[in-house]
Write an enzyme that holds these catalytic residues in place. Structure first.
Site, PDB file in Angstrom:
ATOM      1  N   GLU A  30      32.952  21.670 -19.569  1.00 28.09           N
ATOM      2  CA  GLU A  30      33.238  20.678 -20.623  1.00 28.09           C
ATOM      3  C   GLU A  30      34.157  19.582 -20.094  1.00 28.09           C
ATOM      4  OE1 GLU A  30      33.443  23.952 -20.903  1.00 28.09           O
ATOM      5  OE2 GLU A  30      32.995  24.654 -22.941  1.00 28.09           O
ATOM      6  N   LYS A  44      29.948  31.429 -20.962  1.00 23.05           N
ATOM      7  CA  LYS A  44      29.897  30.328 -19.995  1.00 23.05           C
ATOM      8  C   LYS A  44      28.715  30.517 -19.048  1.00 23.05           C
ATOM      9  CE  LYS A  44      34.796  29.097 -19.260  1.00 23.05           C
ATOM     10  NZ  LYS A  44      35.852  29.068 -18.248  1.00 23.05           N
ATOM     11  N   GLU A  48      42.869  35.507 -27.818  1.00 23.45           N
ATOM     12  CA  GLU A  48      42.385  35.538 -26.439  1.00 23.45           C
ATOM     13  C   GLU A  48      43.224  36.518 -25.618  1.00 23.45           C
ATOM     14  OE1 GLU A  48      40.316  31.943 -24.735  1.00 23.45           O
ATOM     15  OE2 GLU A  48      42.039  32.025 -23.399  1.00 23.45           O
ATOM     16  N   LYS A  97      43.126  23.582 -14.842  1.00 19.69           N
ATOM     17  CA  LYS A  97      43.729  24.393 -13.785  1.00 19.69           C
ATOM     18  C   LYS A  97      42.728  24.612 -12.659  1.00 19.69           C
ATOM     19  CE  LYS A  97      45.520  29.031 -13.525  1.00 19.69           C
ATOM     20  NZ  LYS A  97      45.986  30.164 -14.328  1.00 19.69           N
ATOM     21  N   GLY A 144      46.456  29.835 -18.741  1.00 17.00           N
ATOM     22  CA  GLY A 144      46.092  28.633 -19.502  1.00 17.00           C
ATOM     23  C   GLY A 144      46.793  28.530 -20.843  1.00 17.00           C
ATOM     24  N   ARG A 145      46.718  29.599 -21.644  1.00 15.32           N
ATOM     25  CA  ARG A 145      47.277  29.518 -23.000  1.00 15.32           C
ATOM     26  C   ARG A 145      48.797  29.624 -23.023  1.00 15.32           C
ATOM     27  NH1 ARG A 145      44.094  33.636 -22.015  1.00 15.32           N
ATOM     28  NH2 ARG A 145      44.839  35.780 -22.077  1.00 15.32           N
ATOM     29  N   HIS A 201      45.252  26.120 -52.320  1.00 14.82           N
ATOM     30  CA  HIS A 201      44.146  25.782 -53.225  1.00 14.82           C
ATOM     31  C   HIS A 201      42.803  26.144 -52.621  1.00 14.82           C
ATOM     32  CE1 HIS A 201      46.873  23.550 -55.923  1.00 14.82           C
ATOM     33  NE2 HIS A 201      47.569  23.479 -54.802  1.00 14.82           N
TER      34      HIS A 201
HETATM   35  C1  G6Q Z   1      43.426  30.235 -21.454  1.00 15.30           C
HETATM   36  C2  G6Q Z   1      42.112  30.320 -20.894  1.00 15.30           C
HETATM   37  C3  G6Q Z   1      41.236  29.123 -21.165  1.00 15.30           C
HETATM   38  C4  G6Q Z   1      41.447  27.971 -20.189  1.00 15.30           C
HETATM   39  C5  G6Q Z   1      40.294  26.980 -20.356  1.00 15.30           C
HETATM   40  C6  G6Q Z   1      40.434  25.770 -19.465  1.00 15.30           C
HETATM   41  O1  G6Q Z   1      44.290  31.047 -21.278  1.00 15.30           O
HETATM   42  O2  G6Q Z   1      42.193  30.629 -19.558  1.00 15.30           O
HETATM   43  O3  G6Q Z   1      41.376  28.640 -22.473  1.00 15.30           O
HETATM   44  O4  G6Q Z   1      42.673  27.363 -20.389  1.00 15.30           O
HETATM   45  O5  G6Q Z   1      39.073  27.623 -20.108  1.00 15.30           O
HETATM   46  O6  G6Q Z   1      40.481  26.137 -18.132  1.00 15.30           O
HETATM   47  P1  G6Q Z   1      40.819  25.090 -17.019  1.00 15.30           P
HETATM   48  O7  G6Q Z   1      42.221  24.620 -17.233  1.00 15.30           O
HETATM   49  O8  G6Q Z   1      40.657  25.800 -15.714  1.00 15.30           O
HETATM   50  O9  G6Q Z   1      39.850  23.955 -17.185  1.00 15.30           O
END
Ligand code: G6Q
Length: 565
Positions: free
Chosen positions: A231, A530, A371, A225, A285-286, A402
């Site tokens: 990463e 971060k 989160e 986003k 994001g989530r 198990h």
């Molecule tokens: C989710 C968080 C987080 C996010 C990641 C990736 O709700 O905001 O997990 O999705 O840090 O972020 P980007 O899509 O900006 O790379």
């Protein structure tokens, strides 16, 4: 104003900050539940089932192919009524209206949480800042449809004219977990292209995946986003180099697309803005697998099936929005969660899918719940005295049986659990599915009933034990039972039921956030790590000595430098 000093865990953790305190427990609706819990706690679930012959009918709810049985939770009709009083006192219905209406309920980031607009299959206008977002949502769906059609039909060609056989999604967190989980869950519907996921900064992950692929037939989706995530950008650069090494810079256009809200950064990376799929600030994001972040899902199962997933989620949205609280499945699920966490002291919640294809669901829900609601400060910045999100974990049944189920049955903590199973298997092999379902049912029955000492004694006597040996073994074979579980059945795991299921959990998380008074849509807790990683990286990269860190961190940096020589 009270200040954080002592008492609850959050108070103790945050006491050094001396923030104001918000005590939910003093509210009348909360106190009524506490009094009720004190009276109900001595009652065993066995007893509740005996005294209420219609308990299953009373607490089992059906929506289409989804059956949710809450009856094995430690609740009575009075519990549920008191929980609804708490929901009313928290203005749940008001907050629900605000969320669907696109108000900026994510107050710390000043954003709306409009994931429901992404699957608004009614196409009725959804206004945000005075503008209907639906034309933009539909335009991206159309763009996805064209792209997915071209890739799956072999019309989107790589730099050497080969069709695309493999797609690698590079993203992390919300830009990875949802699509990865859904692609796995819907494996039986996939096939046209193989989809892979790279999320970890650990180079081993991308190295292993690239090792198996050929650049001529591989397409990368850089899903971010913000397009600033360390990463994702590091992995994307590695993938870029892999393609450039085989072809040249020009090949990027044919082998990379992006999902982002940051067009400038996407262009700077070398991706043609025409091949960027837009997401918006009002998608968290989530909560984003319904947006173009779901592109790998659509590539794997086709756009029609992706839209069936949106249909399923929309059906759950309509149910959540319109159904009276008494029969509203996400509301009941969320409120029983509140009961388990805040009144029965369940610190952990297990998600136990009896379906191998759902093996990533616990990890996905871990992010969604922890989160969103793993916070100890209220929307207004006060330290909460009540417990919030439980620790969420899980594994598919029967594998988990198990491993860690021992603790669920006989441990010293109460762990609530959701058992999830499809009635129809995609792989009807011999007795496999019947045995799977028998285990699914047996576990919740055992967790509910337990085994009394009289029953345990009878069993031991039947094996020929008596006297001291029987007495010695007896305490180990007793099960207290009375462990709260919810059973969720679906006809089969298909795109529509998966959409319903995920939306059910999303709404549960939202509702619980409202009850605790927290903002479920931000994630400040992720930021600190971060930032610190960025300050430590230079110290690891060069051999210059640093002493900017605490003794432990500095000591570990020194050992890393020593050991890597
Ligand atoms: C989710 C968080 C987080 C996010 C990641 C990736 O709700 O905001 O997990 O999705 O840090 O972020 P980007 O899509 O900006 O790379």
């Amino acid at each position: 104003m009270r200040r954080a000093q002592s008492g609850s865990l959050s108070l103790r953790l945050l006491s050094f900050l001396r923030l104001p305190v918000k005590s939910l427990q003093t509210a009348p609706a909360w106190q009524a539940l506490q009094n009720h819990a004190d009276q109900l706690t001595p009652k065993h679930l066995r007893e509740l089932f005996k005294t209420e012959p219609k308990r299953f009918e009373r607490f089992c709810h059906v929506l289409g192919d989804l059956v949710v049985d809450f009856s094995k939770n430690r609740i009575t009709s009075e519990t549920v009524t008191l929980l609804f009083d708490l929901a009313a006192a928290s203005d749940l219905e008001g907050w629900r209206a605000k969320m669907f209406a696109g108000e900026r309920i994510n107050i710390t980031e000043h954003r709306a949480a409009l994931h429901t607009a992404l699957r608004n299959r009614s196409n009725k206008p959804v206004m945000f800042d005075g503008q209907d977002v639906m034309p933009a949502v539909n335009a991206v769906l159309d763009q996805m449809k064209t792209f997915v059609g071209a890739v799956r039909a072999g019309e989107w060609l790589g730099a050497s004219g080969e069709r695309i056989t493999d797609v690698v999604n590079i993203g992390i967190g919300g830009s990875d977990l949802g699509p990865s989980m859904a692609c796995e869950a819907l494996t039986p519907y996939g096939g046209e292209v193989n989809v892979h996921f790279v999320s970890n900064i650990d180079g081993s992950q991308i190295a292993e995946i690239l090792d198996r692929l050929d650049p001529v037939s591989t397409l990368f989706i850089v899903a971010s986003k913000t397009f600033t995530t360390q990463e994702t950008l590091t992995n994307a650069q590695t993938a870029r180099q892999w393609v450039v090494d085989r072809f040249s810079d020009d090949a990027i256009q044919k082998h990379f697309v992006a999902v982002s809200s940051n067009a400038d950064a996407v262009t700077a990376f070398g991706i043609n803005p025409k091949n960027m799929f837009q997401i918006w600030d009002w998608v968290g994001g989530r909560f984003s697998l319904w947006s173009a972040i779901g592109l790998p899902i659509a590539l794997s199962i086709g756009m029609e099936r992706f839209e069936e997933m949106l249909d399923g989620a929309h059906a759950m949205d309509e149910h959540f929005r319109n159904e009276p609280l008494e029969s509203n499945i996400p509301v009941i699920m969320a409120m029983i969660g509140i009961w388990n966490i805040n009144f029965l002291d369940a610190a952990c919640h297990a998600v136990l899918p009896y379906d191998q294809y759902l093996h990533q669901l616990p990890a996905y829900l871990q992010q969604l719940e922890m989160e969103s609601n793993g916070k100890a400060v209220s929307r207004d910045g006060d330290v909460l005295t009540a417990k919030t999100s439980p620790v969420v974990f899980g594994e598919p049944g029967t594998t988990g049986q198990h491993a860690f189920y021992q603790l669920l049955h006989q441990g010293s903590r109460i762990v609530s659990a959701d058992f999830i199973a499809p009635v129809v298997s995609h792989n009807p092999l011999g007795d496999h599915h019947a045995i799977l379902l028998a285990n699914f049912l047996a576990q919740t029955e055992a967790l509910m009933n337990g085994r009394t000492d009289a029953e345990a004694q009878t069993r031991l006597e039947a094996t020929g034990l008596s006297g001291d040996s029987l007495e010695a073994l007896l305490p180990h074979t007793v099960f207290a039972g009375n462990r709260p579980t919810t059973s969720i059945l679906v006809k089969r795991i298909d795109p529509r039921t998966l959409g319903m299921l995920i939306a059910l959990y999303e709404h549960k998380v939202f509702i619980q956030g409202i009850i605790w008074g927290i903002n479920s849509f931000d994630q400040w807790g992720v930021e600190l790590g971060k930032q610190l990683a960025n300050t430590i990286l230079p110290a690891l990269k060069d051999d210059a000595s640093t002493d900017d860190h605490d003794a432990s961190t500095q000591g570990l940096i020194d050992h890393i430098k020593r050991l890597r020589k």
